[in-house]
Motif scaffolding. Structure first.
Motif, PDB file in Angstrom:
ATOM      1  N   UNK A  57     -82.407  78.682  21.092  1.00 11.81           N
ATOM      2  CA  UNK A  57     -81.109  79.313  20.830  1.00 11.81           C
ATOM      3  C   UNK A  57     -80.448  78.671  19.611  1.00 11.81           C
ATOM      4  N   UNK A  58     -80.961  78.954  18.410  1.00 12.74           N
ATOM      5  CA  UNK A  58     -80.411  78.300  17.213  1.00 12.74           C
ATOM      6  C   UNK A  58     -78.952  78.660  16.921  1.00 12.74           C
ATOM      7  N   UNK A  59     -78.439  79.678  17.569  1.00 20.54           N
ATOM      8  CA  UNK A  59     -77.040  80.040  17.385  1.00 20.54           C
ATOM      9  C   UNK A  59     -76.100  79.093  18.144  1.00 20.54           C
ATOM     10  N   UNK A 107     -67.661  63.567  26.392  1.00 21.03           N
ATOM     11  CA  UNK A 107     -68.471  63.195  27.550  1.00 21.03           C
ATOM     12  C   UNK A 107     -69.928  63.046  27.143  1.00 21.03           C
ATOM     13  N   UNK A 108     -70.640  62.230  27.860  1.00 25.12           N
ATOM     14  CA  UNK A 108     -72.000  61.898  27.447  1.00 25.12           C
ATOM     15  C   UNK A 108     -73.020  62.982  27.743  1.00 25.12           C
ATOM     16  N   UNK A 109     -72.631  64.082  28.358  1.00 30.29           N
ATOM     17  CA  UNK A 109     -73.596  65.133  28.646  1.00 30.29           C
ATOM     18  C   UNK A 109     -73.679  66.151  27.518  1.00 30.29           C
ATOM     19  N   UNK A 110     -73.058  65.869  26.388  1.00 32.45           N
ATOM     20  CA  UNK A 110     -73.050  66.793  25.263  1.00 32.45           C
ATOM     21  C   UNK A 110     -74.247  66.532  24.351  1.00 32.45           C
ATOM     22  N   UNK A 111     -74.805  67.611  23.835  1.00 33.31           N
ATOM     23  CA  UNK A 111     -75.982  67.587  22.983  1.00 33.31           C
ATOM     24  C   UNK A 111     -75.711  68.575  21.867  1.00 33.31           C
ATOM     25  N   UNK A 112     -75.870  68.173  20.627  1.00 33.78           N
ATOM     26  CA  UNK A 112     -75.598  69.108  19.540  1.00 33.78           C
ATOM     27  C   UNK A 112     -76.439  68.783  18.323  1.00 33.78           C
ATOM     28  N   UNK A 113     -76.594  69.795  17.432  1.00 34.64           N
ATOM     29  CA  UNK A 113     -77.329  69.532  16.194  1.00 34.64           C
ATOM     30  C   UNK A 113     -76.576  68.503  15.372  1.00 34.64           C
ATOM     31  N   UNK A 114     -77.306  67.711  14.657  1.00 37.93           N
ATOM     32  CA  UNK A 114     -76.663  66.693  13.831  1.00 37.93           C
ATOM     33  C   UNK A 114     -75.987  67.359  12.649  1.00 37.93           C
ATOM     34  N   UNK A 115     -74.728  67.063  12.468  1.00 39.81           N
ATOM     35  CA  UNK A 115     -73.957  67.579  11.349  1.00 39.81           C
ATOM     36  C   UNK A 115     -73.216  66.409  10.733  1.00 39.81           C
ATOM     37  N   UNK A 116     -73.365  66.224   9.464  1.00 43.01           N
ATOM     38  CA  UNK A 116     -72.617  65.184   8.753  1.00 43.01           C
ATOM     39  C   UNK A 116     -71.354  65.831   8.198  1.00 43.01           C
ATOM     40  N   UNK A 117     -70.202  65.458   8.735  1.00 40.76           N
ATOM     41  CA  UNK A 117     -68.960  66.026   8.271  1.00 40.76           C
ATOM     42  C   UNK A 117     -68.624  65.497   6.898  1.00 40.76           C
ATOM     43  N   UNK A 118     -67.948  66.306   6.120  1.00 35.11           N
ATOM     44  CA  UNK A 118     -67.524  65.895   4.797  1.00 35.11           C
ATOM     45  C   UNK A 118     -68.515  66.241   3.701  1.00 35.11           C
ATOM     46  N   UNK A 119     -69.643  66.825   4.064  1.00 36.55           N
ATOM     47  CA  UNK A 119     -70.624  67.231   3.076  1.00 36.55           C
ATOM     48  C   UNK A 119     -70.675  68.749   3.098  1.00 36.55           C
ATOM     49  N   UNK A 120     -70.294  69.374   2.018  1.00 38.99           N
ATOM     50  CA  UNK A 120     -70.281  70.832   1.952  1.00 38.99           C
ATOM     51  C   UNK A 120     -71.703  71.364   1.834  1.00 38.99           C
ATOM     52  N   UNK A 121     -72.019  72.445   2.561  1.00 38.25           N
ATOM     53  CA  UNK A 121     -73.343  73.032   2.407  1.00 38.25           C
ATOM     54  C   UNK A 121     -73.479  73.684   1.037  1.00 38.25           C
ATOM     55  N   UNK A 122     -74.700  73.829   0.580  1.00 40.63           N
ATOM     56  CA  UNK A 122     -74.874  74.471  -0.734  1.00 40.63           C
ATOM     57  C   UNK A 122     -74.417  75.929  -0.673  1.00 40.63           C
ATOM     58  N   UNK A 123     -73.882  76.401  -1.782  1.00 39.87           N
ATOM     59  CA  UNK A 123     -73.446  77.798  -1.873  1.00 39.87           C
ATOM     60  C   UNK A 123     -74.646  78.633  -2.284  1.00 39.87           C
ATOM     61  N   UNK A 124     -74.921  79.649  -1.477  1.00 37.41           N
ATOM     62  CA  UNK A 124     -76.049  80.528  -1.769  1.00 37.41           C
ATOM     63  C   UNK A 124     -75.566  81.774  -2.492  1.00 37.41           C
TER      64      UNK A 124
END
Length: 169
Positions: free
Chosen positions: A110-112, A151-168
């Protein structure tokens, strides 16, 4: 030489956690899913927490020592995590043996999905009660209001805040 990038970074801050730590570490290290690193930031413990962590010869464990500053220690965890996903863990919790496997498989299918939680069972709860029974869905406002993300039951994709994604284009 290429360094292996684990699928999951299990991220945990410790502070004077020796009464619970062995059971916690044993539960993480006996997971059915093995492609993970266990990143631990010790938040200035004054007990034998660091000695307990160092007594485990598992190469997946990475220990960083830091002064006592919980928020800075959390940030240090996330800035040093190598995994595709981050699984939060507290030093006084126990991880069920298939947690990482189940959450990894769900996230891959479920990549969404941005954040994935799980059921937690409270033991020795004392002043705290479990809020969510298994199978309960929560909304984003509820998540933020009730601070489920902490809470410790959370799991999420790693995201580094403060870094803008490239503009496509």
């Amino acid at each position: 030489m290429n360094k292996h990038v684990p699928s999951i970074s299990v991220c945990m801050v410790t502070y004077n956690a020796s009464p619970f730590l062995r059971e916690c570490l044993d539960s993480i290290l006996s997971q059915t899913f093995s492609d993970y690193e266990l990143l631990i930031v010790d938040d200035g413990s004054t007990d034998d927490t660091v000695d307990i962590i160092r007594s485990y010869p598992d190469r997946r464990i990475r220990l960083i020592r830091h002064r006592h500053d919980y928020i800075a220690s959390l940030n240090l965890l996330y800035n040093n995590a190598l995994g595709k996903y981050i699984a939060r863990m507290d030093a006084d919790d126990i991880m069920v043996s298939d947690r990482l496997q189940a959450q990894y498989e769900y996230m891959e299918a479920h990549p969404e999905t941005d954040i994935l939680g799980g059921h937690m069972h409270c033991f020795n709860a004392g002043e705290y009660d479990c809020i969510l029974p298994a199978g309960t869905d929560i909304t984003m406002p509820q998540m933020l209001e009730q601070c489920y993300v902490a809470q410790s039951h959370v799991f999420h994709p790693q995201v580094k805040l403060g870094v803008a994604p490239p503009v496509l284009p």
